[in-house]
Design a protein around this motif. Sequence first.
Motif, short mmCIF file in Angstrom:
data_model
loop_
_atom_site.label_atom_id
_atom_site.label_comp_id
_atom_site.label_asym_id
_atom_site.label_seq_id
_atom_site.Cartn_x
_atom_site.Cartn_y
_atom_site.Cartn_z
N SER A 77 15.75 3.55 -1.97
CA SER A 77 14.99 2.74 -2.93
C SER A 77 15.32 1.26 -2.85
O SER A 77 14.62 0.44 -3.43
N SER A 90 8.19 1.95 4.61
CA SER A 90 6.86 1.41 4.85
C SER A 90 5.96 1.78 3.67
O SER A 90 5.69 2.96 3.44
N GLY A 91 5.51 0.79 2.90
CA GLY A 91 4.62 1.06 1.77
C GLY A 91 5.27 0.80 0.42
O GLY A 91 6.44 0.44 0.33
N SER A 92 4.48 0.99 -0.64
CA SER A 92 4.98 0.77 -2.00
C SER A 92 5.81 1.97 -2.44
O SER A 92 5.55 3.11 -2.06
N ILE A 93 6.84 1.70 -3.26
CA ILE A 93 7.76 2.76 -3.67
C ILE A 93 7.96 2.73 -5.18
O ILE A 93 8.06 1.66 -5.78
N SER A 94 7.97 3.91 -5.79
CA SER A 94 8.23 4.02 -7.23
C SER A 94 9.43 4.95 -7.41
O SER A 94 9.31 6.16 -7.24
N GLY A 121 6.10 -4.55 -10.99
CA GLY A 121 5.13 -5.36 -10.25
C GLY A 121 3.69 -5.23 -10.71
O GLY A 121 2.77 -5.64 -10.01
N THR A 167 0.35 4.50 -11.61
CA THR A 167 -0.42 4.23 -10.39
C THR A 167 0.10 5.16 -9.30
O THR A 167 1.12 5.83 -9.49
N PRO A 169 1.88 5.35 -6.03
CA PRO A 169 2.62 4.63 -4.98
C PRO A 169 2.54 5.38 -3.65
O PRO A 169 2.16 6.56 -3.62
N ASP A 170 2.90 4.72 -2.55
CA ASP A 170 2.95 5.40 -1.25
C ASP A 170 4.11 6.39 -1.23
O ASP A 170 4.03 7.44 -0.60
N THR A 201 0.72 10.93 -1.36
CA THR A 201 1.97 10.24 -1.66
C THR A 201 3.14 11.02 -1.05
O THR A 201 3.19 12.25 -1.13
#
Length: 249
Positions: A77, A90-94, A121, A167, A169-170, A201
Amino acid sequence: MDGNNVIEVKDVTMRFNMSKERVDSLKEYIIKLAKHQLKFEEFIALNDVSLSIKKGEVVGIVGLNGSGKSTLLKVISGILRPSSGTAAISGSISPLIELGAGFDFDLTARENVFLNGSVLGFSKETMTEKMDEIIDFAELRDFMDVAIKNFSSGMVARLGFSIATITRPDILIVDEILAVGDFLFQQKCEKRISEMMSGGTTVIIVSHSIEQIERLCSRVIWLEKGNIIMDGPTQEVCDLYKAKAGNGK
């Protein structure tokens, strides 16, 4: 990074220095530290760990307390920087780790939705638009204008989970959060995670519940004392892990 992978962990080692002796006060600690009289013992939480995870994979991580599960999640993370090695994403992370860590307990739940949203964000407009959905999922309709210092830990975690999954996330990282709340709320959490999985995801789950891991994951990584013991198909790894736990070894 390989084009098919969204997570690549290479040769990651995580060391922590732990005080070996008892210090009875902060003053004594500072004096001993200044005089270089404190003795530390090195604890290796992760030992040369390497793994890669492809887009859309649902990976479970199992292991006893102290095996390095949460440390690995925090390295992936970006919460912890490894002592050596690299973790590429690689990509958005939650990351659903330590839910509520970004909350101000003197503010109301509604105010914390905006605060936590900005930490993750999201714009104020997005959080305003999603507010009703967040409140309803967290089952906190009657408590949104109450300071969260008056909330139970379960209520705080429910609000945190609801915000973090509003949302898609990736990459979604889940650390024991499904243990929060009652059985019906756990089912809601699982359903939302399943919806994210079906939407592509990538999900990493740490849970003490092997049944949960077996239900949700296609692949499992077994950690022991900071080392990967096994990495493979869910049932294969879980069967061996349960057999070892059952034998008390």
